[in-house]
Enzyme design. Structure first.
Site, PDB file in Angstrom:
ATOM      1  CG  ASP A   1      -1.967  -1.091   1.184  1.00  0.00           C
ATOM      2  OD1 ASP A   1      -2.059  -1.806   0.176  1.00  0.00           O
ATOM      3  OD2 ASP A   1      -2.674  -1.252   2.191  1.00  0.00           O
TER       4      ASP A   1
ATOM      5  CE  LYS B   1      -3.513  -4.403   1.458  1.00  0.00           C
ATOM      6  NZ  LYS B   1      -4.439  -3.462   2.079  1.00  0.00           N
TER       7      LYS B   1
ATOM      8  CB  CYS C   1      -2.523  -2.541   5.432  1.00  0.00           C
ATOM      9  SG  CYS C   1      -4.195  -1.970   5.019  1.00  0.00           S
TER      10      CYS C   1
END
Length: 182
Positions: A9, A85, A118
């Site tokens: 990310d 995701k 995350c």
């Protein structure tokens, strides 16, 4: 040695001007870029994970927006896997586990954002799946949080989560990880 780099990310919305700017994202992105360069120069495997928000009411990482794009400092190159995701855990409903089983790493090096969300979820899942994890603590970023009446500065959130994650991974600097690569 067979390490694999997992970048999670590192996307535009987490950087200055983005919809969910994180404290220290520029510095963390730079450290992640150093790791990426070291892995590439040694021709070691790299996997990128990119979050796309599909939950109603989401305010960042929206499909088709520039904010959901991977940050230029760590853009994938040909041959590097990119998995999308929709949940904090990078393993949930993605081909990440199958890919890692195929690569059979002796060490999974993880960097990315947000440390308290995350990264936390992904590191714990990787450890549960029996991967030997190393987290590049300075290649991660987070933000300030509030719990009830308590405001928690980003620096404290970062330190608390890195301390907790040290039970599931080795937490090192990007420089020390780079120096240890084969």
């Amino acid at each position: 040695m067979n390490p694999v780099l997992l970048l999670v990310d590192i996307q535009n919305d987490y950087f200055p001007g983005g919809a969910m700017e994180l404290h220290g994202s520029e510095a963390a992105g730079g450290k992640a870029a150093e790791l990426l360069s070291a892995f590439r120069s040694r021709k070691l495997p790299v996997i990128h994970v990119r979050h796309v928000s599909t939950r109603p009411g989401s305010t960042f990482f929206l499909p088709g927006t520039k904010g959901a794009d991977i940050r230029p400092c760590v853009l994938p190159e040909d041959g590097e896997a990119v998995f999308v995701k929709h949940f904090p855990n990078s393993f949930r409903d993605t081909p990440l586990l199958d890919s890692l089983r195929e690569l059979n790493p002796d060490r999974l090096v993880i960097a990315g954002m947000m440390t308290h969300m995350c990264i936390d979820t992904t590191v714990r899942a990787a450890a549960d799946l029996a991967f030997n994890c190393t987290l590049a603590g300075d290649a991660c970023a987070t933000r300030s949080l509030v719990f009830g009446e308590t405001a928690v500065p980003a620096e404290h959130v970062q330190a608390a989560f890195l301390a907790a994650l040290s039970a599931f991974s080795r937490v090192e600097t990007a420089a020390s990880i780079c120096a240890s690569l084969p």
